[in-house]
Write an enzyme that holds these catalytic residues in place. Structure first.
Site, PDB file in Angstrom:
ATOM      1  N   GLU A 120      10.179  22.218  47.910  1.00  0.00           N
ATOM      2  CA  GLU A 120      10.077  22.100  49.448  1.00  0.00           C
ATOM      3  C   GLU A 120      11.250  21.997  50.010  1.00  0.00           C
ATOM      4  O   GLU A 120      12.269  21.601  49.355  1.00  0.00           O
ATOM      5  CB  GLU A 120       9.113  20.865  49.686  1.00  0.00           C
ATOM      6  CG  GLU A 120       7.555  21.015  49.173  1.00  0.00           C
ATOM      7  CD  GLU A 120       6.768  19.941  49.451  1.00  0.00           C
ATOM      8  OE1 GLU A 120       5.602  20.136  49.414  1.00  0.00           O
ATOM      9  OE2 GLU A 120       7.183  18.657  49.845  1.00  0.00           O
ATOM     10  N   ARG A 296      12.958  19.440  57.673  1.00  0.00           N
ATOM     11  CA  ARG A 296      12.016  19.582  58.678  1.00  0.00           C
ATOM     12  C   ARG A 296      12.556  19.475  60.172  1.00  0.00           C
ATOM     13  O   ARG A 296      12.364  20.322  60.960  1.00  0.00           O
ATOM     14  CB  ARG A 296      10.867  18.629  58.574  1.00  0.00           C
ATOM     15  CG  ARG A 296       9.893  18.892  57.254  1.00  0.00           C
ATOM     16  CD  ARG A 296       8.994  18.007  57.127  1.00  0.00           C
ATOM     17  NE  ARG A 296       8.109  18.447  56.214  1.00  0.00           N
ATOM     18  CZ  ARG A 296       7.096  17.564  55.630  1.00  0.00           C
ATOM     19  NH1 ARG A 296       6.702  16.702  56.198  1.00  0.00           N
ATOM     20  NH2 ARG A 296       6.279  17.898  54.609  1.00  0.00           N
ATOM     21  N   HIS A 357       3.903  14.490  63.106  1.00  0.00           N
ATOM     22  CA  HIS A 357       3.339  14.410  61.830  1.00  0.00           C
ATOM     23  C   HIS A 357       3.871  13.143  60.941  1.00  0.00           C
ATOM     24  O   HIS A 357       2.787  12.736  60.327  1.00  0.00           O
ATOM     25  CB  HIS A 357       4.110  15.586  61.054  1.00  0.00           C
ATOM     26  CG  HIS A 357       3.717  15.821  59.765  1.00  0.00           C
ATOM     27  ND1 HIS A 357       2.540  16.248  59.154  1.00  0.00           N
ATOM     28  CD2 HIS A 357       4.449  15.544  58.266  1.00  0.00           C
ATOM     29  CE1 HIS A 357       2.325  16.035  57.859  1.00  0.00           C
ATOM     30  NE2 HIS A 357       3.487  15.874  57.429  1.00  0.00           N
ATOM     31  N   ARG A 392      12.553  11.902  57.007  1.00  0.00           N
ATOM     32  CA  ARG A 392      11.807  11.918  55.797  1.00  0.00           C
ATOM     33  C   ARG A 392      12.062  13.273  55.106  1.00  0.00           C
ATOM     34  O   ARG A 392      11.729  14.362  55.640  1.00  0.00           O
ATOM     35  CB  ARG A 392      10.239  11.553  56.053  1.00  0.00           C
ATOM     36  CG  ARG A 392       9.540  11.665  54.812  1.00  0.00           C
ATOM     37  CD  ARG A 392       8.158  11.303  54.908  1.00  0.00           C
ATOM     38  NE  ARG A 392       7.381  12.399  55.794  1.00  0.00           N
ATOM     39  CZ  ARG A 392       6.628  13.418  55.149  1.00  0.00           C
ATOM     40  NH1 ARG A 392       6.454  13.240  53.705  1.00  0.00           N
ATOM     41  NH2 ARG A 392       5.908  14.334  56.023  1.00  0.00           N
TER      42      ARG A 392
END
Length: 558
Positions: A120, A296, A357, A392
């Protein structure tokens, strides 16, 4: 006076962190677990991607995972916390396998763990172990079954925590309170949503594990229950909170009028998914050399900027260039859900928008989840361990749940005998309140709060926007507190009260950070400072614990 419910440990939250804590405690401990909805209604059940852990030593190692985490955290991670959690990742995965979690196998490789590992954004290697694209559901179902089989664990669904009970706030009610008026948590008031009865639960130890606060924003990938209950209760109980300005916006939430809060997993980009404008052109190379595999915060800001620049309601994530069978086998849940909205992801791009999120900040805790109140612990998303820093790293959140929960259960097991039986506790007092005939006030305030948080405290911020948000949240809190003081409580009122409190904490932290870093980006301070520090808020009633090893993260994690 009603008879209180007596337990050794009560755990508020039935997700990965709460269930793991319960299952790692001794079988002799009397344990109660609460969920304000069904037992599987929290964020864990809906987690798609997986768990980050170093399992393949041939292409990965602990130092690589640590370095990836520190890079994503943009200079604010606590390195001691990062190392502790990463080094214990493999043990946590082995424990989950032993519990029966059905991770996706991969028989094409020769390694000790014959499970498929994906990659990821932000990770330098394949290290995400998963159960297809429904890892959270597999974990939730497995751990719930284990918990239900334990005679010492009682599970309470549709039970909403109102507030914690601390000895220092009980006044002269009980003669059992210590002379030094110690700051100790001895239970909680819980609203039984099935009967509207408010119950008193006494406990030697209380664990907060009810997740984050992304419901403070208008658009979120989270369930309706992510209203920051644990953080708000801990703050009111006199505990510090930290780094609440770092709210992670997932770059890819499905954009469809009927698709409420459906997340398109990070793993879609990890397996080759491409972000595109409405005209089909790619754009991530203009923002970061890692393109779709950038962390992200970078991807979310890029999407937000492109949407505003183009005046577009959404952008697109396209994986249709991959073989159809590959897509259906790797992302069956996403494929079926999108197909239900007439989007065939084997042929068509997926319309997406960023959405709130994950809450990277939270209740200040040490290595074992101990808060500033004796007997009160916090694990999972509601806690601040120092792992995530300013952003994160994907799939580190579930890892943190399992490692932190094990550490928390360990310290409770070793010290619970030191906590005396809680004193007698007063019933919840409803003698001065009446039924409300103006519930429209709650729904209006709920909508107003989430809208100005999205507009003023979202992906891109300014000092003026934050000040406007603070003015509005203070007015809302005044109205909410008046309503709370005069009318009988309800589920919506409790959640609104908590969301308003957490929103204030987010705004206060954001106003304190005079720089842009990670998830906090402000146009007024676009550059990072040279020596960043955590933003730690201290409540007026804060009383530090006497144990010196609990005063700082560094000393306990060294």
């Amino acid at each position: 006076m009603q008879q209180p419910f007596n337990y050794d440990v009560i755990i508020i939250g039935s997700g990965a962190a709460g269930l793991t804590t319960a299952l790692q405690l001794p079988s002799t401990a009397r344990i109660a677990i609460f969920s304000k909805d069904s037992l599987s209604a929290g964020s864990t059940y809906w987690a798609q991607g997986g768990i980050a852990a170093v399992l393949d030593q041939t292409g990965d190692n602990i130092d690589q995972h640590i370095q990836d985490t520190l890079i994503a955290g943009a200079g604010l991670c606590n390195e001691y916390a990062v190392r502790h959690i990463v080094e214990n990742g493999r043990d946590s995965i082995e424990w989950l396998i032993n519990q029966g979690v059905p991770f996706t196998p991969d028989n094409t490789v020769d390694r000790p763990f014959d499970f498929h590992l994906t990659r990821e954004g932000g990770h330098s290697a394949r290290r995400i172990i998963h159960a297809a694209d429904a890892t959270g559901r597999a974990i939730s179902d497995t751990l719930l079954e284990q918990a239900k089989s334990k005679p010492n664990i009682n599970l309470f669904d549709h039970h909403l925590a109102i507030d914690l009970i601390n000895t220092c706030k009980l006044g002269n009610f009980s003669n059992s309170i210590t002379d030094n008026n110690e700051h100790r948590c001895v239970g909680a008031y819980i609203l039984d949503l099935k009967t509207d009865q408010i119950k008193v639960f006494r406990s030697r130890c209380t664990v907060l594990a009810s997740g984050g606060a992304s419901k403070a924003y208008l658009y979120t990938s989270n369930t309706d229950g992510a209203s920051g209950d644990a953080i708000a209760m801990a703050w009111r109980a006199g505990c510090r909170v930290a780094n609440m300005e770092f709210n992670q916006f997932h770059p890819t939430c499905l954009y469809h009028p009927n698709a409420k809060s459906f997340l398109i997993s990070e793993a879609v980009r990890g397996e080759g998914g491409q972000l595109k404008r409405p005209d089909g052109s790619r754009f991530m190379k203009e923002y970061d050399h890692r393109e779709e595999l950038a962390p992200r915060d970078i991807v979310a800001r890029a999407i937000d900027h492109e949407m505003k620049r183009l005046g577009s309601d959404c952008l697109y994530l396209d994986i249709s260039h991959k073989p159809a069978e590959f897509i259906r086998s790797h992302f069956p849940t996403i494929y079926e859900r999108c197909l239900s909205y007439d989007i065939d992801i084997t042929k068509d791009p997926i319309p997406i928008v960023p959405a709130a999120h994950y809450t990277c900040g939270g209740i200040f805790v040490d290595k074992y989840g101990q808060t500033d109140s004796k007997g009160l612990f916090a694990v999972g998303e509601c806690s601040f361990t120092g792992l995530h820093g300013a952003n994160r790293l994907a799939s580190n959140s579930l890892l943190e749940c399992f490692v932190s929960a094990k550490s928390c259960a360990q310290i409770i097991s070793e010290t619970i005998h030191q906590y005396p039986e809680p004193p007698a506790l007063p019933d919840w007092d409803e003698s001065q309140v009446t039924d409300s005939d103006e519930n429209v006030v709650i729904s209006h305030n709920w909508d107003e709060l989430r809208r100005f948080m999205w507009d003023y405290v979202g992906i891109v911020r300014t000092t003026k926007r934050l000040q406007r948000a603070m003015n509005r949240v203070e007015l809302l809190q005044s109205e909410i507190n008046e309503f709370y003081s005069n009318f009988k409580i309800s589920n919506d009122l409790i959640e609104l009260r908590n969301l308003a409190q957490v929103s204030e904490l987010i705004i206060r932290c954001a106003m304190s950070r005079k720089e842009s870093r990670g998830l906090h980006y402000t146009l007024d301070y676009p550059n990072p400072v040279e020596h960043p520090e955590d933003t730690i808020l201290i409540p007026e009633s804060y009383e530090p614990l006497q144990q010196t090893e609990w005063k700082t993260q560094e000393s306990v994690l060294a």
